[in-house]
Motif scaffolding. Structure first.
Motif, PDB file in Angstrom:
ATOM      1  N   ARG A   1      40.902  35.468  -4.379  1.00  0.00           N
ATOM      2  CA  ARG A   1      39.659  35.773  -3.687  1.00  0.00           C
ATOM      3  C   ARG A   1      38.424  35.811  -4.592  1.00  0.00           C
ATOM      4  O   ARG A   1      37.298  35.744  -4.081  1.00  0.00           O
ATOM      5  N   ILE A   2      38.623  35.938  -5.931  1.00  0.00           N
ATOM      6  CA  ILE A   2      37.444  36.061  -6.804  1.00  0.00           C
ATOM      7  C   ILE A   2      37.472  35.052  -7.955  1.00  0.00           C
ATOM      8  O   ILE A   2      36.562  34.246  -8.112  1.00  0.00           O
ATOM      9  N   ILE A   3      38.514  35.098  -8.781  1.00  0.00           N
ATOM     10  CA  ILE A   3      38.506  34.372 -10.061  1.00  0.00           C
ATOM     11  C   ILE A   3      38.386  32.865  -9.858  1.00  0.00           C
ATOM     12  O   ILE A   3      37.637  32.181 -10.565  1.00  0.00           O
ATOM     13  N   TYR A   4      39.130  32.310  -8.897  1.00  0.00           N
ATOM     14  CA  TYR A   4      39.138  30.857  -8.713  1.00  0.00           C
ATOM     15  C   TYR A   4      38.225  30.389  -7.581  1.00  0.00           C
ATOM     16  O   TYR A   4      38.378  29.282  -7.068  1.00  0.00           O
ATOM     17  N   ARG A   5      37.281  31.220  -7.215  1.00  0.00           N
ATOM     18  CA  ARG A   5      36.267  30.812  -6.254  1.00  0.00           C
ATOM     19  C   ARG A   5      35.150  30.043  -6.968  1.00  0.00           C
ATOM     20  O   ARG A   5      34.876  30.286  -8.159  1.00  0.00           O
ATOM     21  N   GLU A   6      34.508  29.151  -6.233  1.00  0.00           N
ATOM     22  CA  GLU A   6      33.439  28.362  -6.847  1.00  0.00           C
ATOM     23  C   GLU A   6      32.290  29.265  -7.267  1.00  0.00           C
ATOM     24  O   GLU A   6      31.734  29.116  -8.355  1.00  0.00           O
ATOM     25  N   ASP A   7      31.916  30.212  -6.415  1.00  0.00           N
ATOM     26  CA  ASP A   7      30.871  31.189  -6.760  1.00  0.00           C
ATOM     27  C   ASP A   7      31.559  32.540  -6.992  1.00  0.00           C
ATOM     28  O   ASP A   7      31.753  33.333  -6.075  1.00  0.00           O
ATOM     29  N   LYS A   8      31.950  32.789  -8.234  1.00  0.00           N
ATOM     30  CA  LYS A   8      32.706  34.001  -8.569  1.00  0.00           C
ATOM     31  C   LYS A   8      31.879  35.260  -8.346  1.00  0.00           C
ATOM     32  O   LYS A   8      32.402  36.284  -7.900  1.00  0.00           O
ATOM     33  N   ILE A   9      30.592  35.194  -8.671  1.00  0.00           N
ATOM     34  CA  ILE A   9      29.752  36.382  -8.584  1.00  0.00           C
ATOM     35  C   ILE A   9      29.567  36.796  -7.130  1.00  0.00           C
ATOM     36  O   ILE A   9      29.643  37.993  -6.789  1.00  0.00           O
ATOM     37  N   ALA A  10      29.354  35.825  -6.239  1.00  0.00           N
ATOM     38  CA  ALA A  10      29.207  36.154  -4.821  1.00  0.00           C
ATOM     39  C   ALA A  10      30.501  36.748  -4.263  1.00  0.00           C
ATOM     40  O   ALA A  10      30.471  37.704  -3.478  1.00  0.00           O
ATOM     41  N   ALA A  11      31.641  36.188  -4.674  1.00  0.00           N
ATOM     42  CA  ALA A  11      32.924  36.735  -4.230  1.00  0.00           C
ATOM     43  C   ALA A  11      33.129  38.153  -4.761  1.00  0.00           C
ATOM     44  O   ALA A  11      33.648  39.026  -4.053  1.00  0.00           O
ATOM     45  N   ALA A  12      32.713  38.387  -6.000  1.00  0.00           N
ATOM     46  CA  ALA A  12      32.853  39.728  -6.578  1.00  0.00           C
ATOM     47  C   ALA A  12      31.973  40.740  -5.847  1.00  0.00           C
ATOM     48  O   ALA A  12      32.372  41.885  -5.642  1.00  0.00           O
ATOM     49  N   ARG A  13      30.773  40.318  -5.452  1.00  0.00           N
ATOM     50  CA  ARG A  13      29.897  41.228  -4.708  1.00  0.00           C
ATOM     51  C   ARG A  13      30.529  41.675  -3.403  1.00  0.00           C
ATOM     52  O   ARG A  13      30.309  42.793  -2.943  1.00  0.00           O
ATOM     53  N   LEU A  14      31.341  40.817  -2.810  1.00  0.00           N
ATOM     54  CA  LEU A  14      31.996  41.148  -1.549  1.00  0.00           C
ATOM     55  C   LEU A  14      33.214  42.039  -1.768  1.00  0.00           C
ATOM     56  O   LEU A  14      33.389  43.053  -1.072  1.00  0.00           O
ATOM     57  N   TRP A  15      34.062  41.689  -2.758  1.00  0.00           N
ATOM     58  CA  TRP A  15      35.377  42.320  -2.860  1.00  0.00           C
ATOM     59  C   TRP A  15      35.445  43.493  -3.828  1.00  0.00           C
ATOM     60  O   TRP A  15      36.279  44.379  -3.652  1.00  0.00           O
ATOM     61  N   VAL A  16      34.623  43.522  -4.856  1.00  0.00           N
ATOM     62  CA  VAL A  16      34.700  44.645  -5.809  1.00  0.00           C
ATOM     63  C   VAL A  16      34.393  45.972  -5.123  1.00  0.00           C
ATOM     64  O   VAL A  16      35.107  46.965  -5.346  1.00  0.00           O
ATOM     65  N   PRO A  17      33.371  46.080  -4.253  1.00  0.00           N
ATOM     66  CA  PRO A  17      33.187  47.358  -3.539  1.00  0.00           C
ATOM     67  C   PRO A  17      34.376  47.737  -2.670  1.00  0.00           C
ATOM     68  O   PRO A  17      34.690  48.930  -2.538  1.00  0.00           O
ATOM     69  N   VAL A  18      35.039  46.747  -2.069  1.00  0.00           N
ATOM     70  CA  VAL A  18      36.236  47.041  -1.274  1.00  0.00           C
ATOM     71  C   VAL A  18      37.332  47.633  -2.165  1.00  0.00           C
ATOM     72  O   VAL A  18      37.997  48.619  -1.793  1.00  0.00           O
ATOM     73  N   LEU A  19      37.524  47.050  -3.341  1.00  0.00           N
ATOM     74  CA  LEU A  19      38.544  47.559  -4.266  1.00  0.00           C
ATOM     75  C   LEU A  19      38.185  48.954  -4.771  1.00  0.00           C
ATOM     76  O   LEU A  19      39.063  49.798  -4.966  1.00  0.00           O
ATOM     77  N   ILE A  20      36.890  49.201  -4.978  1.00  0.00           N
ATOM     78  CA  ILE A  20      36.456  50.545  -5.390  1.00  0.00           C
ATOM     79  C   ILE A  20      36.738  51.548  -4.268  1.00  0.00           C
ATOM     80  O   ILE A  20      37.205  52.668  -4.514  1.00  0.00           O
ATOM     81  N   GLY A  21      36.471  51.168  -3.021  1.00  0.00           N
ATOM     82  CA  GLY A  21      36.781  52.047  -1.899  1.00  0.00           C
ATOM     83  C   GLY A  21      38.265  52.318  -1.779  1.00  0.00           C
ATOM     84  O   GLY A  21      38.683  53.457  -1.491  1.00  0.00           O
ATOM     85  N   LEU A  22      39.092  51.282  -2.024  1.00  0.00           N
ATOM     86  CA  LEU A  22      40.542  51.466  -1.981  1.00  0.00           C
ATOM     87  C   LEU A  22      41.002  52.427  -3.075  1.00  0.00           C
ATOM     88  O   LEU A  22      41.848  53.300  -2.841  1.00  0.00           O
TER      89      LEU A  22
END
Length: 495
Positions: free
Chosen positions: A223-244
């Protein structure tokens, strides 16, 4: 014949060489004496624990046994700090998210806070849940058995730290109590149902931790590392992981800490954790967006976004560890104090404040004096960790403990954390092998790697893997045998 005195330049060169030799001797002396300083400070802490016990129990019946138990309990607490805390701080240090000094300071503060604020709730299990106190002939036999359990557990943890093997301190203390219980009252005194669950956890704990950590790393890659836009993917998923992460830790800490003031069920703790997790997710979104501004679209940039959550998770794990594992150091000590005070071995264990302080401070002092060795081994000698992989390990440990509590399974936080590190490493090995197989058709046969070279490039050190697994397997029988011998020796000494 030349009678001229040596030139000034030659004289000073000779003096410089001599001074350099003296400097080398000083460095060597400091290197050799450093472990002796740590040993001296550890012995001073044990002596202070004995003095405190003597002052606080002066004139009490059985004061000698309590003083001896305080010494053994302090020794065990030192070894818990030296060995077990590495599981919490090792990944953060190995990922370069924390310096060694920062890790030691954070861990010492959080371990002490966890032990003092939320540690008393779990002490009674160690002293009465493994062997039946009523199976002992009298309180003197029970006290000797608990002394033997303390001493044998501390010796085994000391040996494990020396060889560089992170082991479960809970299992060490359990083995010590079992060995002393068998030596004192026979096999019937042991609660074998509890022992069966502990044996099952040898397999369940590392497997659960490894599978979850590997799954989290696979998710990050997908979902993040191998995405074309890594930073945009991180903006979406890193807060979810922090909430988890916030949900998992809040649930665990609610279960451990709130029991001191109010009875709380797993369902209530889960709801509290869920509410905090949602608030953390909402708060993390603008923070991650701000941190990601100006970052390059590279994997190296992603580490910046995971560094803060990784440090926070390490601190929370240390707090939870202090709350849970202080019982290993002071459970038998508290049982001895109560047995000597009341003249019996049964009943609920009441933990005096000075006993909790010995356990809490002992874990922190042991960490500061002897912890760096195991922290380095866990952090960067099993497999290479970065902030994302280390975060997978920390999140795996928290979620697995919550799941085990929900299912009623006894698990070891040590085994879960180390299993998570192995899981991350073995997943990376599998992923690299998978990519190599895909590229093999396009590679000329002459470029195929030899078997020896492929083994050399393994991402998990097999020597550490085998050493740690063997240490896990033999911890309970080894401490049980040591404890039985210690019981016989102490029985002859105390008469």
């Amino acid at each position: 014949m030349n009678d001229r005195p040596p030139s000034d330049a030659g004289h000073w060169r000779t003096l410089d060489r001599d001074l350099n030799r003296i400097s080398y001797v000083e460095y060597a002396t400091m290197y050799v004496s450093r472990p002796l300083v740590s040993l001296g400070l550890a012995m001073a802490f044990v002596a202070l624990a004995m003095v405190a016990a003597a002052i606080l129990t002066g004139g009490q019946p059985g004061a000698l046994a309590i003083i001896l138990a305080a010494a053994f309990g302090a020794y065990l607490a030192l070894n818990i700090g030296a060995n077990d805390v590495a599981n919490n701080m090792g990944p953060a240090v190995g990922a370069n998210a924390l310096s060694m000094t920062g890790a030691l300071v954070i861990a010492a503060v959080c371990e002490t806070a966890g032990a003092l604020l939320a540690g008393a709730d779990v002490v009674g299990t160690i002293s009465s849940g493994i062997v039946a106190p009523e199976g002992f002939a009298d309180s003197g036999v029970f006290v000797t058995a608990m002394l033997a359990a303390l001493l044998s557990s501390a010796i085994w943890l000391n040996l494990a730290t020396w060889v560089g093997a992170p082991v479960s301190t809970t299992h060490a203390v359990v083995g010590g109590v079992i060995g002393a219980g068998i030596a004192a009252a026979g096999f019937g005194a042991v609660q074998w149902g509890v022992m069966g669950k502990i044996a099952a956890s040898w397999v369940i704990s590392p497997l659960c931790g490894g599978i979850f950590a590997a799954a989290m790393l696979a998710f990050l890659k997908w979902r993040i590392i191998y995405r074309e836009d890594k930073i945009a993917a991180a903006r979406l998923w890193v807060p979810v992981l922090i909430g988890l992460m916030a949900w998992a830790f809040s649930t665990y800490l609610a279960l451990k800490g709130l029991k001191q003031v109010v009875s709380i069920s797993l369902g209530s703790a889960t709801l509290i954790g869920l509410a905090i997790g949602i608030l953390s997710w909402l708060g993390a979104r603008p923070l991650v967006r701000r941190q990601s501004q100006g970052l390059e679209n590279r994997n190296r940039s992603l580490k910046v976004l995971f560094r803060g959550p990784l440090i926070l998770s390490a601190a929370l794990m240390s707090f939870a560890h202090g709350a849970n594992d202080v019982s290993n150091a002071v459970g038998p000590l508290a049982a001895i104090v109560q047995a000597q005070s009341s003249g019996g071995a049964g009943g609920a264990v009441v933990v005096p404040d000075w006993v909790m302080i010995i356990g809490a401070l002992g874990i922190s002092v042991g960490l500061l004096l002897f912890g760096p060795k195991l922290i380095r081994m866990v952090g960067d000698q099993i497999t290479k960790l970065n902030a994302m992989r280390a975060y997978c390990v920390a999140l795996s440990a928290a979620v697995t403990v919550i799941a085990a509590s929900w299912l009623g399974m006894p698990v070891s936080s040590t085994h879960i954390a180390i299993g998570g590190i192995f899981g991350v490493g073995f997943f990376r090995e599998w992923y690299v092998e998978r990519r190599a197989r895909r590229l093999k058709a396009a590679r000329p046969p002459a470029e195929d790697l030899a078997v020896e070279e492929r083994q050399r490039r393994k991402l998990v050190r097999r020597s550490h893997f085998l050493t740690i697994v063997m240490a896990w397997v033999i911890t309970v029988p080894a401490t049980a045998a040591l404890s039985a011998l210690a019981y016989l020796a102490l029985g002859a000494l105390l008469g």
